[in-house]
Design a protein around this motif. Structure first.
Motif, short mmCIF file in Angstrom:
data_model
loop_
_atom_site.label_atom_id
_atom_site.label_comp_id
_atom_site.label_asym_id
_atom_site.label_seq_id
_atom_site.Cartn_x
_atom_site.Cartn_y
_atom_site.Cartn_z
N CYS A 79 49.65 26.14 32.49
CA CYS A 79 47.99 26.05 32.34
C CYS A 79 47.67 24.40 32.57
O CYS A 79 47.64 23.46 31.40
CB CYS A 79 47.61 26.49 30.91
N ASP B 296 39.71 28.67 28.93
CA ASP B 296 39.45 28.64 27.42
C ASP B 296 40.56 27.90 26.73
O ASP B 296 40.49 26.95 25.72
CB ASP B 296 39.58 29.76 26.51
N ASP B 297 41.97 28.07 27.30
CA ASP B 297 42.92 27.00 26.73
C ASP B 297 42.65 25.58 27.04
O ASP B 297 43.21 24.63 26.00
CB ASP B 297 44.19 27.40 27.34
N TYR C 84 41.29 32.74 30.84
CA TYR C 84 42.07 32.43 29.50
C TYR C 84 42.46 30.75 29.77
O TYR C 84 42.65 30.16 28.70
CB TYR C 84 43.44 33.13 29.51
N GLN D 5 40.64 37.01 35.35
CA GLN D 5 41.02 37.26 33.96
C GLN D 5 42.15 35.92 33.44
O GLN D 5 41.69 35.57 32.33
CB GLN D 5 41.72 38.61 33.66
N THR D 6 42.87 35.91 34.44
CA THR D 6 43.88 34.53 33.93
C THR D 6 43.17 33.30 34.16
O THR D 6 43.26 32.46 33.00
CB THR D 6 44.96 34.72 35.11
#
Length: 263
Positions: A25, A76-77, A73, A69-70
């Motif tokens: 990420c 957000d992270d 996330y 979708q990935t």
């Protein structure tokens, strides 16, 4: 083109799998995923007329949805770590455009976005398209497609048949009397307001849905007793004028979202 698609798809799928398994990420992994998303969006427009054995739209959409979708996330992270992603508004808008037929549940999620993203040009445009579809405003929809970016236009191409059919049913209900007499309409006018490539493309679509066309006299007869959906979905054609003409530069530049670095 089929070999090209399967080769690139296999590589991008491997990259996505690596990112997921290693739980990466970072801004770099976000950039890679964003390129995967643009690849699938580009293919959804460029390969829409290909045989399913060459290009399966459903599988392409599944990969596109998973990638988005990935990305959601990841955005957000990274935000928790005070890292902002410069392209977030672009990809949040793609989620809206891919869900135009939804009841609006995703709008709750959109409202939770930060103000700068919520007020961005990308999100405002996507919401304009959403409300045009929900209000069955087909003229506004195709005007927005004409204004859209290349990637947005590739996504919106999937709705063309749906919007055109709904528009024609609206025209029939509005103009035909209860006696059920057919309505004579100009083919060239329908070509313009429903954004067909040309009159031939309009005739193919209208005839497929059981309208009687006479191209020489620029006339189509829309009869409420016969016009309607066919047994099988209409095979979409490439949209060279209203979609593919928007691409500036190479396919690689469109997928990267910018000019390419030096070799």
């Amino acid at each position: 083109v089929g070999d090209w698609f399967h080769f690139i798809w296999d590589r991008t799928r491997g990259i996505r799998k690596d990112i997921t398994q290693q739980e990466l990420c970072t801004p770099i992994s976000v950039e890679l995923l964003e390129q995967c998303v643009r690849f699938h969006i580009h293919c959804s427009g460029r390969l829409i007329a290909e045989d399913p054995s060459v290009f399966d739209q459903k599988i392409n959409d599944e990969n596109l949805t998973k990638s988005l979708q990935t990305l959601k996330y990841m955005y957000d992270d990274l935000k928790v770590r005070n890292i902002k992603c410069p392209n977030e508004a672009e990809f949040r808008a793609y989620v809206i455009l891919l869900n135009l037929n939804e009841s609006g549940n995703f709008l709750w999620e959109i409202k939770r976005l930060e103000k700068d993203i919520l007020n961005s040009q990308e999100i405002r445009f996507a919401l304009e398209v959403y409300f045009a579809v929900s209000l069955s405003n087909y003229v506004k929809f195709f005007n927005l497609v004409r204004e859209a970016s290349y990637m947005n236009a590739c996504i919106l191409l999937r709705y063309f048949t749906q919007i055109r059919l709904k528009a024609l049913f609206t025209i029939i209900r509005s103009y035909i009397s209860r006696r059920g007499q057919g309505l004579n309409f100009s083919i060239s006018y329908l070509t313009e307001i429903l954004a067909f490539e040309d009159d031939d493309a309009a005739v193919n679509f209208l005839s497929y849905h059981r309208a009687t066309c006479d191209k020489e006299s620029d006339n189509v007869n829309l009869d409420s007793r016969t016009f309607g959906s066919a047994e099988t979905p209409f095979q979409m054609e490439r949209s060279l004028e209203i979609v593919e003409s928007k691409m500036e530069g190479s396919v690689a530049e469109a997928i990267c979202g910018s000019s390419l670095p030096d070799p």
